[in-house]
Design a protein around this motif. Structure first.
Motif, mmCIF file in Angstrom:
data_model
loop_
_atom_site.group_PDB
_atom_site.id
_atom_site.type_symbol
_atom_site.label_atom_id
_atom_site.label_comp_id
_atom_site.label_asym_id
_atom_site.label_seq_id
_atom_site.Cartn_x
_atom_site.Cartn_y
_atom_site.Cartn_z
ATOM 1 N N MET A 130 -4.431 4.200 4.526
ATOM 2 C CA MET A 130 -3.675 4.293 5.462
ATOM 3 C C MET A 130 -3.757 3.750 6.971
ATOM 4 N N SER B 274 -8.750 10.896 2.709
ATOM 5 C CA SER B 274 -7.903 10.713 1.560
ATOM 6 C C SER B 274 -7.714 12.133 0.643
ATOM 7 N N HIS C 211 0.850 -1.250 -0.043
ATOM 8 C CA HIS C 211 -0.006 -0.015 0.024
ATOM 9 C C HIS C 211 0.823 1.247 0.001
ATOM 10 N N ASN D 21 0.951 4.091 -3.055
ATOM 11 C CA ASN D 21 0.666 5.357 -2.405
ATOM 12 C C ASN D 21 1.686 6.416 -3.086
ATOM 13 N N SER E 258 -4.684 3.837 -6.206
ATOM 14 C CA SER E 258 -4.949 4.058 -4.668
ATOM 15 C C SER E 258 -5.888 5.460 -4.694
ATOM 16 N N GLY E 259 -6.085 5.936 -3.888
ATOM 17 C CA GLY E 259 -7.031 7.158 -3.521
ATOM 18 C C GLY E 259 -8.400 6.836 -3.191
ATOM 19 N N ASP F 128 1.676 6.834 -6.677
ATOM 20 C CA ASP F 128 0.386 7.266 -7.340
ATOM 21 C C ASP F 128 0.208 8.747 -6.868
ATOM 22 N N HIS F 129 0.570 8.940 -5.549
ATOM 23 C CA HIS F 129 0.353 10.315 -5.073
ATOM 24 C C HIS F 129 1.837 11.302 -4.737
#
Lengths: 105, 685
Positions: free
Chosen positions: B514, B499, B415, B419, B508-509, B422-423
């Motif tokens: 988390m 998020s 995860h 993340n 993700s998102g 993606d972020h």
């Protein structure tokens, strides 16, 4: 695997598959025929494999032990009528000598 | 007859299949590792050989154990690899993806056999068709893919000197029971031989009465005489999974003997004339150490042991530790002068048991590379999907931690990596605009710090956006303020449902993550810390205990009983002054540095008679877990020690508020407190 039985016949005929999966059934049939041949004091016997379409190492071993047991009881025994595919498989598995193929009686 | 449980004629085949499953998974992992490392580059000869060996080993094992479906993809794959190895078709970068896809297909089949998971036959068929397509003339400008078995003679540029040898195979009498197909092994061996140079003889090592014989007991021995261009290792490899070292003997033969035997063979019965199938050309060049060779080398330095046996050993060592502690406690009451020799012996016993404990615990330790190895592919695929350029690095892969922890850390790490991609990491355009290299860096780093394992997930992306996190928290009604420190703001992302992703992607998102990451990590005694700087990147640090079987605990006394509080939840302990104690909503709390903490009275929760019922008469142990804080009232603090965790459910029944139990040096059982449950119980009171 299925056995074709002929009364007082010295020929043992099997058909179908003689493989690990049929080992228990094959063993029972072979023990039955061995006892019958010994009891009848047969002098010779042949294992007709023309209708056997599949054999593996486990099946070969059982048939080889059957032939050896017959010989131990003084019965001349051999396999016969092997098709080319079955002969190739038996040869590949190294049982050619033990089966000592004979011409038909 | 095979039962759904894998029992065959009274024998549990699962035990034997497990070896194949493990080897297969290892081969798949090895194959994937090489393919991922290649990127878009053309593999060299050694790399192609390594991939080939992995595919070949899977195919061989699958054939032997009767998983015929698994040979379908591997067969086409190894044929294509063979064409590549021999430069009969040119390498194309998309082959890497296809080989990875083929690996996935085989993994799916493996999972189908191993765990009963569904297998998508359509996907298998598609992969197979794609592999075949790549080998067609139009696709590569070379000859069509031929099944490897149809290729006739070995190439002249392979090993020019054939080896002639005799192999004697004395299989385990249970080999038929195990469902192993000897004919597959013999067939494979014959394919390694030069044409007309394979001879097999089976002989009965014993001839029991047929009536007394177990029909599945193997009493046959095999002797093979063959000439082959394949190396000795390759010949041995044919017996992979089925032959122990002592069951297989290889003897090299001079060529004169060959002629003598050939002459003898000429007299063999005609009706059973040998008709060995043609051999595979690629095998002639397979001289490098193969999978079985690797097994052989490993066998000298490692053995494969069932996890249950290791756990049993860990338990037994735990018992030994308890016994040693009991002896030490008994001896403590004896006169040290009179019993000097006994004391010396006990001190030595303590050292030895601690050493033994360390050694046994180390058996359960496995390298974190087992988890890290899954990420190169994940990163590659996600980066492609997101249109980002990523340089992925791992360090400290050799860091070892408990096997149980390895299984539980994989998901949280996945995860965090998703993340970060993606972020965290920006697109090449965005990075370029900020004066950064177009390719971002994502690093997984593991190390051992003291008694804990620390895993960092580091990216050089945009970093966490403080303003956006605060705005989102306010929008969601999560208590927050602008005066919060950065660390406090970062903790907000662990709140369930939080998020900041503007768009929900399949990467993700979804805002579910988390909090789960934190919960999962905490459930194994771990912690997550965040460090982030805007424009520079983020670092997520997971800190884990080395093992779950032994716990560092604080022993406390309550009403004549002893309890263990895991040391990682303890903040501090204090004897409160009366003015620190308040009552809020009818519940007593303690005020510590401006914070009000609920007082958890263990004697009430466990129905114990205690002299200490008021906090000012006892000691309050401040604890923190799952983001909650509290103060546990105890009579006294006794000791800080390592305790062996025992399952209380297995030996007694579940006890609410406890995470297990341990046996103390005086032989008494002490409950290990479960903070999360204690908080819940306290709220219910």
């Amino acid at each position: 695997m299925s056995e074709i039985v002929f009364v007082n016949d010295n020929r043992i005929t099997f058909q179908g598959s003689c493989s690990r999966e049929e080992a228990a059934e094959l063993h029972r049939a072979l023990v039955c025929r061995l006892n019958e041949l010994v009891e009848r004091k047969a002098e010779q016997a042949e294992l007709d494999l023309r209708q056997v379409n599949q054999i593996d190492a486990c099946g070969c071993q059982l048939l080889a032990l059957f032939l050896e047991d017959l010989r131990r009881h003084g019965i001349t025994a051999a396999a016969c009528h092997l098709g080319p595919e079955l002969a190739g498989q038996i040869s590949l598995l190294g049982f050619s000598e033990t089966f000592s193929v004979l011409p038909p009686l | 007859m095979t039962t759904p449980n894998g029992e065959q004629d009274g024998i549990d085949l699962k035990r034997f299949n497990q070896v194949f499953f493990e080897e297969c998974a290892e081969n798949l992992a090895e194959m994937e590792q090489i393919l991922i490392a290649l990127g878009e580059c053309e593999p060299d000869h050694e790399q192609l050989n390594a991939i080939f060996r992995a595919a070949h080993s899977i195919k061989g094992g699958a054939g032997i154990f009767g998983f015929d479906d698994m040979t379908v993809v591997t067969h086409v794959m190894e044929s294509l690899l063979d064409l590549l190895r021999n430069h009969e078709i040119p390498f194309r970068p998309e082959m890497i993806d296809l080989f990875l896809e083929a690996g996935d297909a085989i993994s799916m089949q493996l999972a189908g056999h191993r765990e009963g998971k569904p297998v998508c036959q359509e996907a298998i068929g598609q992969v197979r068709a794609k592999l075949q397509q790549l080998a067609k003339p139009g696709a590569n400008g070379s000859g069509a893919l031929q099944p490897a078995t149809e290729q006739a003679l070995p190439r002249q540029d392979a090993s020019p000197l054939p080896v002639r040898c005799r192999l004697t195979f004395s299989p385990d009498p249970e080999i038929f029971h195990r469902g192993i197909r000897i004919e597959s092994i013999i067939s494979e061996l014959s394919e390694l031989a030069l044409e007309g140079e394979f001879h097999c003889r089976a002989y009965l090592a014993e001839t029991p009465e047929l009536e007394d014989l177990d029909p599945l007991r193997c009493v046959t021995r095999w002797e093979f005489t063959l000439a082959s261009l394949a190396g000795r290792e390759k010949l041995v490899e044919a017996f992979m999974f089925v032959a122990e070292e002592e069951q297989l003997q290889i003897e090299e033969l001079p060529w004169q003997e060959r002629r003598a035997e050939a002459a003898q063979d000429d007299g063999a019965p005609e009706a059973v004339a040998a008709a060995p199938p043609g051999r595979r050309a690629y095998d002639s060049n397979e001289l490098a150490t193969g999978a079985f060779g690797r097994r052989g080398a490993e066998a000298e330095s490692s053995i494969r042991v069932n996890v249950g046996k290791v756990d049993q050993l860990v338990n037994q060592v735990g018992e030994l530790l308890i016994t040693q502690a009991m002896l030490a406690q008994t001896a403590a009451g004896l006169d040290p002068i009179l019993h000097q020799a006994l004391q010396r012996g006990l001190a030595q016993l303590e050292r030895n048991t601690r050493d033994l404990q360390g050694s046994v615990m180390s058996i359960r330790l496995v390298p974190i590379s087992m988890v890290f190895s899954r990420f190169p592919r994940l990163v590659r695929e996600l980066a492609g999907k997101l249109g980002k350029q990523v340089e992925f690095r791992t360090t400290g892969e050799g860091t070892e931690l408990d096997r149980g922890l390895i299984e539980k850390i994989a998901d949280p790490l996945t995860h965090l990596v998703r993340n970060a991609l993606d972020h965290g990491l920006e697109t090449p355009q965005a990075r370029f605009a900020h004066g950064k290299e177009p390719a971002g860096t994502l690093q997984l780093r593991a190390s051992q710090v003291g008694g804990r394992i620390v895993i960092d997930v580091i990216d050089d992306g945009a970093g966490l956006n403080r303003g956006r996190i605060l705005a989102k928290a306010q929008e969601r009604g999560i208590p927050c303020s602008d005066s919060m420190t950065d660390d406090e703001v970062w903790q907000l992302i662990f709140v369930p449902g939080f998020s900041t992703a503007e768009e929900v992607t399949d990467v993700s998102g979804r805002g579910v993550g988390m909090d789960v990451v934190l919960k999962n990590v905490q459930s194994i005694g771990g912690r997550v810390q965040i460090a982030s700087e805007a424009g520079m990147g983020s670092r997520f640090t997971i800190s884990l205990p080395l093992t779950l079987a032994i716990l560092e605990g604080l022993t406390v006394a309550v009403g004549g009983e002893k309890f263990i509080i895991p040391i990682n939840v303890v903040i501090e302990s204090l004897q409160p002054k009366p003015d620190q104690l308040k009552t809020v909503n009818g519940r007593q709390v303690v005020q510590v540095r401006g914070e009000y903490l609920p007082i958890i009275r263990l004697h009430r929760m466990f129905n114990l008679e205690s002299q200490v019922t008021e906090p000012e008469l006892g000691i309050l142990v401040m604890v923190e877990g799952d983001g909650e804080r509290g103060a546990i009232l105890v009579d006294a603090l006794l000791d800080e020690q390592q305790v062996v965790v025992k399952s209380i459910e297995t030996n007694y029944r579940r006890v609410e508020g406890s995470a297990g139990a341990t046996i103390l040096g005086d032989g008494r059982v002490a409950l290990i407190l479960d903070l999360t449950e204690l908080f819940l119980m306290h709220k219910k009171l």
